[in-house]
Design a protein around this motif. Structure first.
Motif, mmCIF file in Angstrom:
data_model
loop_
_atom_site.group_PDB
_atom_site.id
_atom_site.type_symbol
_atom_site.label_atom_id
_atom_site.label_comp_id
_atom_site.label_asym_id
_atom_site.label_seq_id
_atom_site.Cartn_x
_atom_site.Cartn_y
_atom_site.Cartn_z
ATOM 1 N N ASN A 13 71.873 66.619 130.305
ATOM 2 C CA ASN A 13 72.930 66.058 131.143
ATOM 3 C C ASN A 13 73.984 65.433 130.237
ATOM 4 O OD1 ASN A 13 74.577 64.753 132.932
ATOM 5 N ND2 ASN A 13 72.937 63.643 133.944
ATOM 6 N N ASP A 60 77.013 64.257 131.418
ATOM 7 C CA ASP A 60 77.982 63.568 132.257
ATOM 8 C C ASP A 60 78.620 62.442 131.445
ATOM 9 O OD1 ASP A 60 79.390 62.470 134.433
ATOM 10 O OD2 ASP A 60 77.685 61.209 134.969
ATOM 11 N N ASP A 118 80.434 59.850 132.227
ATOM 12 C CA ASP A 118 80.257 58.500 132.755
ATOM 13 C C ASP A 118 78.854 57.980 132.454
ATOM 14 O OD1 ASP A 118 81.227 56.181 134.264
ATOM 15 O OD2 ASP A 118 79.738 56.803 135.773
ATOM 16 N N ARG A 119 77.873 58.850 132.608
ATOM 17 C CA ARG A 119 76.485 58.454 132.303
ATOM 18 C C ARG A 119 76.342 58.117 130.813
ATOM 19 N NH1 ARG A 119 71.024 58.898 133.571
ATOM 20 N NH2 ARG A 119 69.736 59.826 131.981
#
Length: 76
Positions: free
Chosen positions: A4, A6, A8-9
């Protein structure tokens, strides 16, 4: 299996890691030296309950959770 990525993550996780490092340095926490009895070989005490609550509150904020309950925030 894809990782992952992402953005923002990833940002939240970096911010959380920085908070943790600062908090450990401020409270002189060393997981390797902690003992359940409350003091380690250098006579350090674990951080106060208040310090631990403040850490959890800020960590929840970073991760987008309600700082008081730890639940997901309502979206507007």
């Amino acid at each position: 299996m894809a990782i992952n990525t992402d953005p923002d993550r990833q940002r939240r996780l970096r911010e959380l890691a920085e908070l943790h490092a600062r908090w450990q340095a401020e409270h002189r926490v060393d997981d390797a030296e902690f003992t359940p009895e409350g003091a380690d070989s250098t006579n350090r005490r674990p951080p106060s309950a208040q310090a631990q609550r403040e850490y959890m509150r800020r960590a929840r904020e970073i991760m987008g959770l309600d700082p008081d309950t730890g639940h997901l925030r309502e979206t507007e």
